[in-house]
Design a protein around this motif. Structure first.
Motif, PDB file in Angstrom:
ATOM      1  N   CYS A  11       0.837  -1.200   0.000  1.00 42.05           N
ATOM      2  CA  CYS A  11       0.000   0.000   0.000  1.00 42.05           C
ATOM      3  C   CYS A  11       0.875   1.255   0.000  1.00 42.05           C
ATOM      4  O   CYS A  11       1.890   1.324   0.688  1.00 42.05           O
ATOM      5  N   THR A  12       0.466   2.247  -0.768  1.00 42.45           N
ATOM      6  CA  THR A  12       1.170   3.525  -0.837  1.00 42.45           C
ATOM      7  C   THR A  12       1.345   4.149   0.540  1.00 42.45           C
ATOM      8  O   THR A  12       2.356   4.791   0.817  1.00 42.45           O
ATOM      9  N   TYR A  13       0.389   3.960   1.432  1.00 40.92           N
ATOM     10  CA  TYR A  13       0.397   4.612   2.735  1.00 40.92           C
ATOM     11  C   TYR A  13       1.110   3.812   3.823  1.00 40.92           C
ATOM     12  O   TYR A  13       1.186   4.255   4.964  1.00 40.92           O
ATOM     13  N   TRP A  14       1.643   2.643   3.486  1.00 49.64           N
ATOM     14  CA  TRP A  14       2.366   1.835   4.466  1.00 49.64           C
ATOM     15  C   TRP A  14       3.689   2.519   4.804  1.00 49.64           C
ATOM     16  O   TRP A  14       4.423   2.949   3.921  1.00 49.64           O
ATOM     17  N   ALA A  15       3.980   2.632   6.102  1.00 52.39           N
ATOM     18  CA  ALA A  15       5.235   3.238   6.557  1.00 52.39           C
ATOM     19  C   ALA A  15       5.937   2.260   7.490  1.00 52.39           C
ATOM     20  O   ALA A  15       5.324   1.330   8.018  1.00 52.39           O
ATOM     21  N   SER A  16       7.223   2.463   7.704  1.00 48.66           N
ATOM     22  CA  SER A  16       7.996   1.551   8.548  1.00 48.66           C
ATOM     23  C   SER A  16       7.345   1.431   9.923  1.00 48.66           C
ATOM     24  O   SER A  16       6.669   2.342  10.395  1.00 48.66           O
ATOM     25  N   CYS A  44     -10.744  -1.984   3.662  1.00 49.74           N
ATOM     26  CA  CYS A  44     -10.130  -0.666   3.740  1.00 49.74           C
ATOM     27  C   CYS A  44     -10.196  -0.017   2.359  1.00 49.74           C
ATOM     28  O   CYS A  44      -9.531  -0.463   1.423  1.00 49.74           O
ATOM     29  N   LYS A  45     -10.991   1.014   2.224  1.00 45.91           N
ATOM     30  CA  LYS A  45     -11.118   1.717   0.944  1.00 45.91           C
ATOM     31  C   LYS A  45      -9.997   2.731   0.754  1.00 45.91           C
ATOM     32  O   LYS A  45      -9.854   3.310  -0.319  1.00 45.91           O
ATOM     33  N   THR A  46      -9.193   2.957   1.773  1.00 41.01           N
ATOM     34  CA  THR A  46      -8.059   3.879   1.691  1.00 41.01           C
ATOM     35  C   THR A  46      -6.906   3.249   0.910  1.00 41.01           C
ATOM     36  O   THR A  46      -6.085   3.953   0.344  1.00 41.01           O
ATOM     37  N   LYS A  97       0.992   0.541  -4.173  1.00 40.18           N
ATOM     38  CA  LYS A  97       2.247   1.220  -4.519  1.00 40.18           C
ATOM     39  C   LYS A  97       2.613   0.887  -5.948  1.00 40.18           C
ATOM     40  O   LYS A  97       2.310  -0.193  -6.443  1.00 40.18           O
ATOM     41  N   GLU A  98       3.289   1.797  -6.591  1.00 40.54           N
ATOM     42  CA  GLU A  98       3.839   1.491  -7.911  1.00 40.54           C
ATOM     43  C   GLU A  98       4.923   0.445  -7.708  1.00 40.54           C
ATOM     44  O   GLU A  98       5.634   0.467  -6.709  1.00 40.54           O
ATOM     45  N   ASP A  99       5.063  -0.479  -8.650  1.00 43.29           N
ATOM     46  CA  ASP A  99       5.985  -1.603  -8.502  1.00 43.29           C
ATOM     47  C   ASP A  99       7.397  -1.198  -8.140  1.00 43.29           C
ATOM     48  O   ASP A  99       8.058  -1.861  -7.352  1.00 43.29           O
TER      49      ASP A  99
END
Length: 57
Positions: free
Chosen positions: A12-17, A45-47, A51-53
């Motif tokens: 997911c684009t919004y995943w952070a460490s 989760c609609k959020t 992520k781009e590959d």
């Protein structure tokens, strides 16, 4: 309101460490299989935004 939102979906684009969700807002709905959720497995989760590959670690 939750200050820390955990997420294990690294694609997911919004995943952070630290499995943190970095989205400004979170939108969760009942899944297509039910109109009213009674357990977490019945939600979506609609959020989520893939992520781009080239950004996936």
């Amino acid at each position: 309101m939750a200050l820390d939102v955990l997420c294990e979906v690294e694609s997911c684009t919004y995943w952070a460490s630290g499995n943190q969700c970095d989205a400004a807002k979170i939108y969760v709905v009942a899944s297509r299989s039910t109109d009213e959720a009674s357990k977490s497995e019945e939600t979506d989760c609609k959020t989520f935004k893939k992520k781009e590959d080239d950004m996936i670690s």
